[in-house]
Design a protein around this motif. Structure first.
Motif, PDB file in Angstrom:
ATOM      1  N   VAL A 144       0.879  -1.334  -0.018  1.00 24.84           N
ATOM      2  CA  VAL A 144      -0.015  -0.106  -0.006  1.00 24.84           C
ATOM      3  C   VAL A 144       1.043   1.304   0.064  1.00 24.84           C
ATOM      4  N   LEU A 156      -3.602  -8.246  -3.128  1.00 23.88           N
ATOM      5  CA  LEU A 156      -4.754  -7.595  -3.780  1.00 23.88           C
ATOM      6  C   LEU A 156      -5.717  -8.594  -4.458  1.00 23.88           C
ATOM      7  N   ILE A 165      -7.271  -5.528   0.185  1.00 24.85           N
ATOM      8  CA  ILE A 165      -6.134  -5.849   0.574  1.00 24.85           C
ATOM      9  C   ILE A 165      -6.340  -6.681   1.634  1.00 24.85           C
ATOM     10  N   VAL A 184      -2.082   0.754  -4.375  1.00 25.59           N
ATOM     11  CA  VAL A 184      -1.214   0.035  -4.040  1.00 25.59           C
ATOM     12  C   VAL A 184      -0.179  -0.209  -5.156  1.00 25.59           C
TER      13      VAL A 184
END
Length: 200
Positions: A144, A156, A165, A184
């Motif tokens: 992230v 992800l 996440i 991300v």
């Protein structure tokens, strides 16, 4: 233990215990319903590190609203113990046993790295955390880079059409939080098609 973003990104020594000579490991103690916090209080008095994952929820009634603290994993307490302490915990009348993988006799160990990421997610996420115990296909490994969870490493994934996440926990499934794809970046290799589309 208070986790910071610096702690999370401090490298392998957190997750693997490299250079640390101790026999303490994280286990999941199964406890009587609604006794998670009482078990945690008793463990605190004994000096045994523990963790009960909780998060705040807003309950709305017609005339009022109230913020309450709910236990994310009912009837479970994470215990960081050595072999002697592990046996002492089983002496509690409110603790039935430790979580054990099917076909095994020893309690399941939750890796330090998983615990660090899980606790960081609970501490900093502005979105509600949900536990997904159903089998979840592995997602792309990402970090992230925006928002309150900056620095968190996870996968992800897509759940019910939403990007999230995810942090995996042995035997427990995944802790998931909503996460915009644009927040991300992939770890190693090229961007996946999903990540490429987010920046086009």
């Amino acid at each position: 233990m208070i986790l910071t973003k610096e702690t999370l990104s401090a490298g392998p020594k957190i997750g693997t215990g490299e250079g640390v000579a101790h026999s303490k490991r994280w286990y999941v103690a199964l406890v009587r319903m609604h006794h998670e916090k009482k078990v945690a209080e008793r463990l605190d008095k004994m000096g045994i590190e523990n963790f009960v994952p909780v998060q705040q929820e807003v309950h709305q009634w017609s005339d009022r609203r109230k913020v309450v603290e709910s236990v994310l994993l009912p009837m479970m307490v994470f215990v960081h113990a050595d072999p002697k302490e592990r046996k002492e915990v089983l002496s509690f009348s409110t603790v039935s046993r430790y979580m054990v993988m099917r076909g095994e006799s020893s309690p399941t160990i939750i890796p330090d790295e998983q615990m660090v990421r899980f606790r960081f997610m609970l501490d900093y996420s502005e979105e509600a955390i949900c536990m997904n115990s159903a089998p979840l296909a592995r997602g792309e490994k990402v970090r992230v880079i925006k928002g309150p969870l900056t620095g968190l490493v996870g996968e992800l994934v897509t759940v019910d059409g939403k990007s999230k996440i995810a942090v995996r926990l042995n035997m427990l499934g995944c802790a998931c939080a909503d996460m915009p794809v644009g927040y991300v970046e992939p770890i190693g290799g090229e961007k996946s098609n999903k990540l490429k589309k987010s920046i086009l």
